[in-house]
Design an enzyme around this catalytic site. Structure first.
Site, PDB file in Angstrom:
ATOM      1  N   ASP A   1      -0.625  -4.976  -1.959  1.00 51.29           N
ATOM      2  CA  ASP A   1      -0.382  -3.924  -2.937  1.00 51.29           C
ATOM      3  C   ASP A   1       0.002  -4.517  -4.284  1.00 51.29           C
ATOM      4  OD1 ASP A   1       0.157  -1.688  -4.371  1.00 51.29           O
ATOM      5  OD2 ASP A   1       1.738  -0.918  -3.052  1.00 51.29           O
TER       6      ASP A   1
ATOM      7  N   HIS B   1       4.527   8.698  -1.856  1.00 53.48           N
ATOM      8  CA  HIS B   1       5.231   8.174  -0.693  1.00 53.48           C
ATOM      9  C   HIS B   1       6.552   8.915  -0.503  1.00 53.48           C
ATOM     10  CE1 HIS B   1       2.730   4.624  -1.886  1.00 53.48           C
ATOM     11  NE2 HIS B   1       2.534   4.587  -0.584  1.00 53.48           N
ATOM     12  N   GLY B   2       6.987   8.972   0.746  1.00 53.33           N
ATOM     13  CA  GLY B   2       8.318   9.484   1.025  1.00 53.33           C
ATOM     14  C   GLY B   2       8.363  10.988   1.170  1.00 53.33           C
TER      15      GLY B   2
ATOM     16  N   ASP C   1       1.425  -3.139   6.082  1.00 55.65           N
ATOM     17  CA  ASP C   1       1.342  -2.090   5.064  1.00 55.65           C
ATOM     18  C   ASP C   1       2.123  -2.508   3.823  1.00 55.65           C
ATOM     19  OD1 ASP C   1       0.737   0.361   3.928  1.00 55.65           O
ATOM     20  OD2 ASP C   1       2.303   1.459   4.998  1.00 55.65           O
ATOM     21  N   HIS C   2       1.502  -2.386   2.663  1.00 49.76           N
ATOM     22  CA  HIS C   2       2.165  -2.634   1.378  1.00 49.76           C
ATOM     23  C   HIS C   2       2.782  -4.028   1.255  1.00 49.76           C
ATOM     24  CE1 HIS C   2       1.692   1.279  -0.481  1.00 49.76           C
ATOM     25  NE2 HIS C   2       2.035   1.848   0.661  1.00 49.76           N
TER      26      HIS C   2
ATOM     27  N   GLU D   1      -5.164  -1.221  -3.325  1.00 46.67           N
ATOM     28  CA  GLU D   1      -4.910   0.085  -3.939  1.00 46.67           C
ATOM     29  C   GLU D   1      -5.295   0.033  -5.401  1.00 46.67           C
ATOM     30  OE1 GLU D   1      -1.005   2.825  -4.887  1.00 46.67           O
ATOM     31  OE2 GLU D   1      -1.260   2.089  -2.823  1.00 46.67           O
TER      32      GLU D   1
ATOM     33  N   GLY E   1       0.798   8.422   1.617  1.00 44.54           N
ATOM     34  CA  GLY E   1       1.661   9.578   1.385  1.00 44.54           C
ATOM     35  C   GLY E   1       1.195  10.816   2.104  1.00 44.54           C
TER      36      GLY E   1
ATOM     37  N   ASN F   1      -2.122   7.481   5.994  1.00 47.05           N
ATOM     38  CA  ASN F   1      -0.866   6.848   6.375  1.00 47.05           C
ATOM     39  C   ASN F   1       0.228   7.886   6.592  1.00 47.05           C
ATOM     40  OD1 ASN F   1      -2.421   4.649   5.664  1.00 47.05           O
ATOM     41  ND2 ASN F   1      -0.840   3.685   4.415  1.00 47.05           N
TER      42      ASN F   1
END
Length: 293
Positions: A104, A186-187, A82-83, A134, A215, A236
């Protein structure tokens, strides 16, 4: 069943209008919980690592646990990075047996994003590994915390995906799945998001590949359902898993007779809390259904 490609999972989800859960799982315990949740709910699942999970020789440990779990699972499992910020890490993960990577370059200009993704896609496709990219940029819900702070994003501000750019980006980049920016972050959210479903509808109408929502933690359930109904095939989840684990573990340790408490005992309740979050997300995403042969 067992270990499958990211592309295979998402094409099936797109055609049947559900979303495959992708859980960021940092260690073997989290990997085991994700597979157990998927088996209990009869759902496909994606196990994902982010770069901090793989520092040094931790890639070998993480990939070993993920592959062992996937190969013994009774449901389809994909393993992905991921990322990723670099092409080199994507290659290392492909060589370790991952079946998907996300490169990403979303914080880069449009042409640079295409070029970086194309190079990774060419190398990954030769190995049979799927590639997620993305377009637009999903920022952070809270500066200094959450997934975005860990993954090399250049900034905290989201840039929405332009539907007019989607076909060109996918065709030129060679990606197999496209993460879109429609209002999530995100987060940890400071305030609940409001997804731009009309924008998503326009993107889905032209996208040659399945769409991904980053997110997902903290996004209201009704908006998640609406996003899936309008084309999201992968969602995700990280922050809600980490909160369930750490919050419950903290409570267990506060009540422990001493901090020399056995780890296996201390982690029983946190594991159950994390498992329940995963099972609830699977049911919300609609992936808990009879799977095709």
């Amino acid at each position: 069943m067992s270990l499958v490609s990211l592309k295979e999972l998402l094409q099936e989800a797109r055609s049947r209008r559900y979303a495959v859960p992708m859980f960021d799982v940092s260690n073997a315990t989290m990997i085991r919980a994700a597979i157990e949740a998927a088996e209990l709910e009869n759902s496909p699942v994606i196990l994902a690592a982010i770069e901090p999970d793989l520092v040094g020789n931790m890639l070998d440990y993480w990939a070993g646990a993920a592959r062992m779990g996937a190969l013994s699972a009774d449901v389809p499992v994909a393993i992905m990075l991921d990322h990723a910020a670099t092409e080199e890490l994507c290659v290392r993960c492909a060589e370790a047996g991952f079946t998907g990577v996300m490169i990403d370059a979303s914080a880069e200009p449009f042409e640079r994003n295409i070029a970086v993704t194309r190079r990774v896609a060419d190398r990954m496709h030769r190995r049979g590994v799927s590639v997620e990219a993305e377009l637009g940029h999903v920022g952070d819900g809270q500066a200094g915390g959450g997934e975005g702070a860990l993954t090399g994003h250049a900034g905290n501000h989201s840039v929405f995906t332009e539907p007019a750019d989607v076909v060109t980006f996918v065709e030129r980049s060679g990606c197999d799945a496209l993460a879109v920016s429609i209002g999530t972050a995100h987060g940890v959210y400071v305030t609940a998001p409001r997804l731009d479903i009309d924008r998503l509808r326009q993107i889905e109408a032209v996208s040659p590949v399945p769409l991904v929502l980053h997110g997902g933690s903290g996004t209201p359930d009704d908006q998640i359902r609406d996003a899936i109904a309008h084309g999201i095939a992968k969602i995700n989840i990280c922050s809600e898993i980490m909160y369930a684990w750490h919050h419950t573990l903290l409570e267990e340790l506060r009540q422990a007779p001493s901090l020399s408490y056995w780890d296996a005992t201390a982690c029983v309740a946190p594991y159950r809390a994390m498992l329940e979050v995963m099972r609830r997300k699977i049911r919300l995403f609609g992936s808990n259904r009879p799977l095709s042969d």
